[in-house]
Every structure is written in structure tokens, then in C-alpha cells.
Design a protein around this motif. Structure first.
Motif, PDB file in Angstrom:
ATOM      1  N   GLU A   1     -13.420  10.150 -18.739  1.00 50.85           N
ATOM      2  CA  GLU A   1     -14.687  10.328 -19.415  1.00 50.85           C
ATOM      3  C   GLU A   1     -14.905  10.409 -20.524  1.00 50.85           C
ATOM      4  OE1 GLU A   1     -17.208  12.155 -17.190  1.00 50.85           O
ATOM      5  OE2 GLU A   1     -15.789  12.919 -15.510  1.00 50.85           O
ATOM      6  N   PRO A   2     -14.307   9.219 -21.226  1.00 48.09           N
ATOM      7  CA  PRO A   2     -14.417   8.909 -22.623  1.00 48.09           C
ATOM      8  C   PRO A   2     -15.919   8.909 -23.256  1.00 48.09           C
ATOM      9  CG  PRO A   2     -13.986   6.976 -21.679  1.00 48.09           C
ATOM     10  CD  PRO A   2     -13.831   7.811 -20.716  1.00 48.09           C
TER      11      PRO A   2
ATOM     12  N   LEU B   1     -12.991   4.819 -11.711  1.00 49.62           N
ATOM     13  CA  LEU B   1     -13.062   5.899 -10.563  1.00 49.62           C
ATOM     14  C   LEU B   1     -14.263   6.739 -10.805  1.00 49.62           C
ATOM     15  CD1 LEU B   1      -9.350   7.328 -10.920  1.00 49.62           C
ATOM     16  CD2 LEU B   1     -10.457   5.681  -9.113  1.00 49.62           C
ATOM     17  N   LEU B   2     -15.169   6.611  -9.648  1.00 52.83           N
ATOM     18  CA  LEU B   2     -16.477   7.133  -9.970  1.00 52.83           C
ATOM     19  C   LEU B   2     -16.428   8.319  -8.639  1.00 52.83           C
ATOM     20  CD1 LEU B   2     -19.289   6.888 -11.126  1.00 52.83           C
ATOM     21  CD2 LEU B   2     -19.763   5.420  -9.101  1.00 52.83           C
ATOM     22  N   GLY B   3     -17.034   9.420  -9.392  1.00 55.88           N
ATOM     23  CA  GLY B   3     -17.100  10.775  -8.272  1.00 55.88           C
ATOM     24  C   GLY B   3     -17.702  11.834  -9.135  1.00 55.88           C
TER      25      GLY B   3
ATOM     26  N   LYS C   1     -10.625  13.309  -9.636  1.00 53.43           N
ATOM     27  CA  LYS C   1     -10.286  11.880 -10.333  1.00 53.43           C
ATOM     28  C   LYS C   1      -9.645  12.377 -11.587  1.00 53.43           C
ATOM     29  CE  LYS C   1     -15.009  11.557 -11.570  1.00 53.43           C
ATOM     30  NZ  LYS C   1     -14.892  12.966 -12.014  1.00 53.43           N
ATOM     31  N   SER C   2      -9.941  13.122 -12.400  1.00 55.00           N
ATOM     32  CA  SER C   2      -9.193  13.383 -13.585  1.00 55.00           C
ATOM     33  C   SER C   2      -7.658  13.908 -13.302  1.00 55.00           C
ATOM     34  CB  SER C   2      -9.711  14.606 -14.511  1.00 55.00           C
ATOM     35  OG  SER C   2     -11.068  14.151 -15.113  1.00 55.00           O
TER      36      SER C   2
ATOM     37  N   ILE D   1      -7.692   2.244 -16.215  1.00 53.64           N
ATOM     38  CA  ILE D   1      -8.400   2.963 -15.396  1.00 53.64           C
ATOM     39  C   ILE D   1      -9.564   3.859 -16.335  1.00 53.64           C
ATOM     40  CG2 ILE D   1      -7.976   4.729 -13.597  1.00 53.64           C
ATOM     41  CD1 ILE D   1      -5.615   3.895 -13.431  1.00 53.64           C
ATOM     42  N   TYR D   2     -10.689   3.878 -15.567  1.00 50.59           N
ATOM     43  CA  TYR D   2     -11.714   4.543 -16.449  1.00 50.59           C
ATOM     44  C   TYR D   2     -12.358   5.687 -15.583  1.00 50.59           C
ATOM     45  CZ  TYR D   2     -16.163   4.797 -18.957  1.00 50.59           C
ATOM     46  OH  TYR D   2     -17.075   5.047 -19.811  1.00 50.59           O
ATOM     47  N   VAL D   3     -12.188   6.759 -15.763  1.00 53.34           N
ATOM     48  CA  VAL D   3     -12.726   8.021 -14.623  1.00 53.34           C
ATOM     49  C   VAL D   3     -14.214   8.241 -15.382  1.00 53.34           C
ATOM     50  CG1 VAL D   3     -12.773  10.475 -14.353  1.00 53.34           C
ATOM     51  CG2 VAL D   3     -10.678   8.618 -13.928  1.00 53.34           C
ATOM     52  N   THR D   4     -15.192   8.297 -14.562  1.00 49.24           N
ATOM     53  CA  THR D   4     -16.408   8.670 -14.860  1.00 49.24           C
ATOM     54  C   THR D   4     -17.191   9.402 -13.925  1.00 49.24           C
ATOM     55  OG1 THR D   4     -18.602   8.149 -15.942  1.00 49.24           O
ATOM     56  CG2 THR D   4     -17.454   6.793 -14.675  1.00 49.24           C
ATOM     57  N   HIS D   5     -18.309  10.305 -14.123  1.00 54.00           N
ATOM     58  CA  HIS D   5     -18.971  10.661 -13.151  1.00 54.00           C
ATOM     59  C   HIS D   5     -20.384  10.038 -13.386  1.00 54.00           C
ATOM     60  CE1 HIS D   5     -19.518  13.510 -16.337  1.00 54.00           C
ATOM     61  NE2 HIS D   5     -21.097  13.654 -15.819  1.00 54.00           N
ATOM     62  N   ASP D   6     -20.619   9.325 -14.088  1.00 50.09           N
ATOM     63  CA  ASP D   6     -21.698   8.586 -14.496  1.00 50.09           C
ATOM     64  C   ASP D   6     -22.088   7.458 -13.755  1.00 50.09           C
ATOM     65  OD1 ASP D   6     -23.906   7.501 -15.794  1.00 50.09           O
ATOM     66  OD2 ASP D   6     -22.993   7.604 -17.930  1.00 50.09           O
ATOM     67  N   GLN D   7     -23.194   7.700 -12.767  1.00 49.70           N
ATOM     68  CA  GLN D   7     -23.423   6.755 -11.857  1.00 49.70           C
ATOM     69  C   GLN D   7     -23.928   5.142 -12.576  1.00 49.70           C
ATOM     70  OE1 GLN D   7     -23.096   7.148  -8.564  1.00 49.70           O
ATOM     71  NE2 GLN D   7     -22.697   9.180  -8.751  1.00 49.70           N
TER      72      GLN D   7
END
Lengths: 196, 278, 281
Positions: free
Chosen positions: A159-160, A34-36, A42-43, A188-194
């Protein structure tokens, strides 16, 4: 089988609508990112799946079972937190084995599983240490190992890697993917890292 | 050029180190020397205590102490003090800790009112609380009992317990608890397995304060007990008219258990602090 | 258990306890302050405020708090930061510094009496150094400055440890990564102290200050022994009204005055050091 289905999930904090009718299906053993941008919800979605937040409306299904009324411990999930949440009063071994102890597994089984995931994450030599004696990267590995040791249907990662430096992040990313593919877990992996 | 800079830096560091060590020593002396003076007085004969000038070393004469111990009722008073302080300690933790957990982990209506109530208690000149309570206690038969006094002392100690553990509690990331929940804990087991070990320094500190508050309390003890006097009340009663050597010996007797008590919990307290150092 | 009721269940024991042993007696005292036997009245307040000793004891109490609390805060902060960098000997030093924590005001006053009384150690040392010829009675009306100093010193000596413990525990909870980050950016130790330690320590500072300031207004026993009637303070006057003059109405009124001052200062401290929501660690 651990397919995740999110049906019409909405979440409001007071007047603020954080999530608006989310519908999402994540196939068994899929690695979903999940990117955003930060703060886009998303969190919150991840925390709703984990049971740390309650959705205002909507349903969450894992493996064909509706779970949104269950408490976190009964959902068959494991979670990796952004700040790792490694228990400072326990050794690395006891951290990784924490969930197994809660399931009252026999000692030998706990040891076997802890050693296996510690091997996977390359932290066998750290098992006797405390969180305070670890670097950020090492703590990260402990946090992932602790989640893996549960052998969960679903692993949720918030965001690990965001607290790690760039080089370490690339390394960990590749490793994580490999480990998760091998363990046949839905993730499911949440990140804001493009870059991801 | 670079050499002199390096030497200068090394010098500054060396002087900084000296300054640091001497301040530590000085501050230790600031605490210890007055107690030492009291000890010198206690371990000198009554004649020496009342004479001038003083010597700076004790003559190890037990005259003042024997005189003091000869006072009837001393041991009973001591036992009462320990009893009341112990009860206060247990009660204030038992009723204080759950409230702290509620304050630091939940948003609920009336939370700020509740916090204000706790703070208000501290803002009240509590010794005078004992006066209306004395009437109430006589009616309920709690007057002149260790338990009755412990109830009042708990009122003094609970706000301390709540305030101190609260500031430590809010320093524990909620994620640790959440992680425990996802790892198969209920709210209760997450609390006992994760939160409790981490707030033990706070709880221990609160327990010490509760004990010490009770041990040291004079006014309520004097008002609410007659036969079952605690040590402070007993001393106060007899000190007013007593000579210097009795005063100093009495003071010393009050200090010694406090020294021992803090020493006894020190290891535990500091070990816990070490763990809290993430 | 329903999470909505859980917090209320948890605070129930304390609330009940405080209602019976704090609010109820407090109501009784308040009632007493506003009555003289013939219904509602301000007579008790008029009586205490018009007494010549009232302004003196009010000023004395405030002056003492103003002199003692800032010194204690600075001293406790200094000690706490010193201890946080200490390796060897930390336990011992911390133990020594927390000793006064266990010492009652009754004992503390006797300790400082041993130093300041006429045949005491201060006189012994001063005559040994040849500063004075014969022992001086420091704790007399001729030396109001010394009386004030003795009381202030005894208070600083006795009650700094409580702030120290709260601050040391608070500093222990500041993640050390912040300091590592500051080191990387080349921040000096002083910068680290003002930019990391102090702001992160705000909840602990709040607690420590509230406790200390309120206790400063309740000062009584130390003053009684070292200053006696030379240095009237509010609590001492309350005691006098209650037990010497047997005027419990006036005593109750004094109690309310002290209470008002304490609440005022508590609110000020909470306001100045408030922790923004979500800004805690």
C-alpha cells in the motif's frame, strides 16, 4: 530471471487462518497487483515473501530458488512500506544509499546509483534533507528510490500510496509503472484501492 | 465587523503570547531562585550566614567554602563519588539495554512476569536493601569498595534505565527495523545502524539517571562504605552536627557537579531529541 | 541465533543481577519480618501497627503523595507542552527546567532549609515587607501547616524534572502529522492536547507516574531535614526502628508494609493507563 512462485502457502495466527493454501506464479518482470479489502491477508503474503513473517506451511521460490528459509537480507528483494519507514536519523542520500552501504559498495558506486534513482524519482534536490523536512509524497519517493537503488530482482510494495492524497496518488501511480517497467523488476503491489 | 473580529483575535493572540512567555520565565525562576539562595549563603562569610536579616546578593566571601574545604577527606570522597557513579552508569546500560530490546521487540512466555519483576524492584524501599547486602559483601570481600557500592547503585538504577528506554523504544516503528532487514541488515546491524541512533536519547537519559541516582544516593553509601566514603555519605556523616554555613556550603558542593553534568550532556541529549522528532 | 531463545538470552543479565542484588536480600528481609527468634510470627506487624505513630506516619505519607504527585504531573505536562511549541531558547529553558534532576534530596533539603529556617530568606523577605516583626521559626511544632508546605514544595521543586524529561521525550515521538491533521480539521490547541497528546503519551505517562508515586512513598531525607520528628513518615519510622531502636524485625515489617502500598498503587496506575495491545505508535 526472477519469477516468483508461491506454493501452498498457509499462515495461521493462533486459531485464525489468515492465508489458506495460496498458489500463485508471478512471471519475470510482471507487475502484479494484489487487490483486496483491508485485512484479507495480502499484506501477510507480502511479508512472507519478504521474510518478515514465517509461513505456517508452504514454499516460496524466487528465480527458481527456494527462499523461504532465508533471512530477508538474502532474498534479493526490496520492499516499500506503507508508512515509508524512511530512517529519521539519516539524510535522504544516506537513506537511499543505506542498502548499498550494507553491501559495502565503494563510495563512488553508491553515489552514482543514488543519484541515478534520485533522478528517476525526481528527488535530486532533496538529497541533503532529513525525513522530518519532507512531505508525505516526498517521503514516498524516497522509500521507492531506496528500494530501486538495491536493483533487486523483486520489489514488494505494501500500500505505498495509501497515505497520499488522491491527485498525488494518480501521478505517482503512473510514474511508478513507468519506472518499474524500465528497471525490468518483478513487482508485487498490494492495495485495497479499487481504482488501480 | 470583520475588522473588530480580526483585532480581537490579534489581541487574544498577543495576550496569549505574553501569558506564555511570563509562565516560562516564572517556571525558570521557580527552579533557579532557590539555588541562587543557596549560592548566596555559600558565598557569604559564616557570620553573615548565621545572622538576620539576609542580603539577597552574595558578598563573595569564601569563608564558608574555605571552612568546608578544610575538612579532611573531601577530595577523596569526591573522587569516590565520581568513580561509583561512572561504574553504575556503564553497568546499568550494559545489562539494561538488551533487556529493553527483548521487551519491546519480542513476544515471549514470561514477558509479563519479567516486566513485573522490574517494576517490583522500583516498588521496593531500596535503601534497606543495603542492610542484608552489607553482610553478604563482608563475606565476599566487596565491603567498603567502590565496585561493591556500584553494584547496589546499579540495582537502583537498572529499573529506571529499563523503564525509560522501554517507553522510548516502543515508540520506534518496527517497520524501520524491517526496512533495514530487507535492505541487507542482520538483526544486529539493523540494531546498531537504525535502532541505536534513534534510542540514543533514551539511553543518554537513562545514563544520566543512573549517574545521578548513584551520585545522590546516601543511605546505601553510608551503610556499605567506611573508609571509601562517597561525597553524600561523607557530608551526611559530618553535617548532622555542623553549623549552618557548613551545611549550606556542603549542599552547594553537591549541587555544582550536578549542574555541570546536566549541562555537559544537554546538547547531545537535545540534538537526539530533535532527531527523534519525526 | 535462534530467534526463540534470543529474548531469554537478552534478559538473562538483568534477571541474574536482580536475583542476586534484589530478590535475595528481599527474601532475607521478608524472613526477618515474620520471625522473632522463635519461628513464624506476626508479632513484628502487631508491634508496628499498634504503635501510636503508625497511623500518623501512614496518613502523612499518603497525604504528601496525594498533595505532591498531581501537582507534579500537571506541572510536568504543562512544561512539556510549552517546550514542544518553543522555537528559540528551547535548549536553555529545557536545561534550566531539568536542573533539579541532578540535585540530590540531601542538597534539595538544604536548599529549602536556607529558605525556611529562622534566619532564612522567607523570614528576610516577610520582615522586609513588614508582614512580621521578628523572624518566625517556621519549621517548628507551632506551624505544622508550614512544615507540610515546605516539604511539599521541596518535593515538587526537586522531583518534577524527572517526569518532565520522560514526557518531553514521549511527546517528541508523537508524529507531527497527527497535529497537522488536527489543524486541518480545525481542532483547537486544547482539543489537540486532550485528543492527541494525552492518549499518545500514555506509555510515557505510565512510566512517569509509576516512578514518581513509588518515590513519593520512599520520601525520607527531605522530611528528615525540614520536618524532623514533627512530620513522621513511613520510611523515617523504618529508619528509626533499624538504627535507633535496633529492632530489625520491626524495620523489616515496615519495609513490607511500604512495599505493599507501593505495589498496590503501581497496579492501579498500570490498570488505569494501560495501553491497548497494538494501539501504540
Amino acid at each position: 530471471m526472477a519469477e516468483i512462485q508461491i506454493k501452498n502457502v498457509a499462515k495461521a495466527f493462533g486459531a485464525y487462518q489468515a492465508l489458506n493454501n495460496i498458489n500463485l506464479t508471478i512471471a519475470d518482470q510482471e507487475f502484479m497487483v494484489l487487490l483486496g479489502a483491508s485485512g484479507c491477508g495480502k499484506s501477510t503474503l507480502l511479508r512472507i515473501i519478504a521474510g518478515l513473517e514465517t509461513a505456517t506451511s508452504g514454499e516460496v521460490w524466487i528465480g527458481g530458488k527456494r527462499i523461504d528459509h532465508l533471512s530477508p537480507k538474502d532474498r534479493g528483494i526490496a520492499m516499500v512500506f506503507q508508512n515509508y519507514a524512511v530512517f529519521p536519523h539519516l539524510t535522504v542520500f544516506e537513506n537511499i544509499g543505506f542498502g548499498l552501504r550494507m553491501q559495502k559498495l565503494p563510495n563512488a558506486e553508491v553515489t552514482r546509483r543514488v543519484e541515478r534513482v534520485a533522478g528517476l524519482m525526481h528527488i535530486e534536490m532533496l538529497l541533503k534533507r532529513y525525513s522530518g523536512e519532507l512531505s508525505g509524497g516526498q517521503r514516498q519517493r524516497v522509500a521507492v528510490a531506496r528500494a530501486l537503488a538495491m536493483e533487486p530482482d523483486v520489489i514488494l510494495m505494501d500500500e505505498p500510496l495509501s497515505n497520499l492524497d488522491a491527485l498525488l496518488r494518480m501521478e505517482m501511480r503512473a510514474e511508478l509503472k513507468g519506472v518499474l517497467a524500465e528497471s525490468k523488476t518483478t513487482a508485487i503491489y498490494v492495495t485495497h484501492d479499487q481504482v488501480k | 465587523m470583520t475588522d473588530t473580529v480580526l483585532v480581537d483575535a490579534a489581541n487574544t493572540r498577543k495576550w496569549g503570547r505574553y501569558l506564555y512567555i511570563s509562565s516560562v520565565v516564572l517556571l525558570c525562576a521557580w527552579v533557579l531562585v532557590p539555588i541562587y539562595f543557596l549560592m548566596v549563603n555559600t558565598l557569604s562569610s559564616p557570620e553573615t550566614v548565621n545572622s538576620f536579616p539576609k542580603t539577597l546578593v552574595p558578598e563573595f566571601d569564601l569563608g564558608s567554602l574555605t571552612f568546608f574545604a578544610g575538612f579532611a577527606g573531601m577530595l577523596t570522597a569526591l573522587k569516590n563519588s565520581v568513580l561509583v557513579a561512572g561504574m553504575t552508569m556503564v553497568m546499568s546500560i550494559l545489562i539494561g539495554a538488551p533487556a529493553v530490546y527483548a521487551l519491546s521487540r519480542f513476544e515471549f512466555r514470561g514477558k509479563s512476569t519479567f516486566r513485573l519483576l522490574i517494576l517490583l524492584t522500583r516498588a521496593f524501599p531500596l535503601p534497606l536493601l543495603a542492610l542484608p547486602l552489607a553482610v553478604m559483601f563482608i563475606r565476599t570481600g566487596l565491603d567498603d569498595t567502590a565496585f561493591g557500592l556500584a553494584l547496589v547503585h546499579t540495582t537502583l538504577a537498572v529499573p529506571f534505565a529499563v523503564l525509560i528506554t522501554f517507553s522510548l523504544f516502543s515508540g520506534i516503528p518496527i517497520e524501520l527495523e524491517e526496512a533495514a532487514w530487507t535492505l541487507g541488515c542482520t538483526r544486529l546491524t539493523a540494531f546498531t545502524m537504525v535502532v541505536l541512533p534513534l534510542i540514543m536519547p533514551g539511553i543518554t537519559a537513562s545514563a544520566i539517571f543512573a549517574f545521578v541516582i548513584s551520585w545522590n544516593e546516601v543511605f546505601a553509601a553510608a551503610v556499605l562504605t567506611i573508609e571509601n566514603r562517597t561525597l553524600t555519605a561523607f557530608l551526611l556523616q559530618n553535617l548532622d552536627t555542623s553549623p549552618l554555613h557548613l551545611k549550606f556550603a556542603g549542599g552547594f558542593i553537591l549541587v555544582v557537579p550536578a549542574l555541570i553534568f546536566i549541562f555537559a550532556v544537554r546538547k547531545y541529549l537535545f540534538a537526539m531529541w530533535g532527531i527523534a522528532n519525526r | 541465533m535462534n530467534a526463540r531463545y534470543l529474548p531469554y538470552i537478552l534478559i538473562l543479565p538483568v534477571t541474574l543481577f536482580l536475583c542476586v542484588f534484589f530478590l535475595y536480600p528481599f527474601v532475607l528481609v521478608a524472613q526477618q519480618a515474620f520471625t522473632t527468634g522463635s519461628g513464624f510470627t506476626f508479632d513484628n506487624f502487631r508491634e508496628i501497627t499498634s504503635h501510636w505513630k503508625f497511623p500518623i506516619s501512614l496518613t502523612n505519607t499518603l497525604l504528601l503523595a496525594a498533595a505532591v504527585v498531581p501537582v507534579q504531573l500537571a506541572l510536568a505536562l504543562l512544561m512539556a507542552t510549552m517546550v514542544s511549541r518553543m522555537g528559540k531558547g528551547r535548549d536553555l529553558v529545557l536545561y534550566i527546567w531539568t536542573i533539579p534532576l541532578g540535585i540530590s534530596d540531601l542538597a534539595a533539603e538544604l536548599i529549602w532549609l536556607a529558605i525556611f529556617e529562622q534566619s532564612g530568606f522567607l523570614n528576610t523577605m516577610m520582615s522586609g515587607l513588614g508582614v512580621i516583626d521578628k523572624p518566625v521559626n517556621f519549621l517548628s511544632y507551632e506551624h505544622p501547616g508550614v512544615v507540610f508546605l515546605a516539604i511539599a514544595l521541596a518535593e515538587i521543586w526537586r522531583a518534577t524534572a524527572i517526569m518532565l524529561v520522560i514526557l518531553v521525550a514521549g511527546i517528541g515521538l508523537i508524529p507531527k502529522e497527527y497535529y497537522e491533521a488536527a489543524d486541518v480539521f480545525g481542532a483547537s490547541k486544547w482539543k489537540q492536547f486532550t485528543r492527541i497528546t494525552l492518549p499518545m503519551l500514555r506509555p510515557s505517562l505510565q512510566t512517569a507516574l509509576v516512578l514518581r508515586v513509588i518515590l513519593a512513598f520512599e520520601i525520607f531525607a527531605v522530611v528528615a531535614a525540614l520536618g524532623g520528628t514533627l512530620f513522621p513518615v513511613l520510611m523515617g519510622e523504618t529508619y528509626t526502628y533499624q538504627f535507633d531502636l535496633l529492632n530489625s524485625g520491626a524495620a523489616a515489617a515496615m519495609v513490607l508494609v511500604i512495599l505493599a502500598i507501593s505495589i498496590g498503587f503501581t497496579l492501579i496506575i498500570l490498570r488505569i493507563l494501560r495501553v491497548p495491545k497494538g494501539a501504540s505508535i
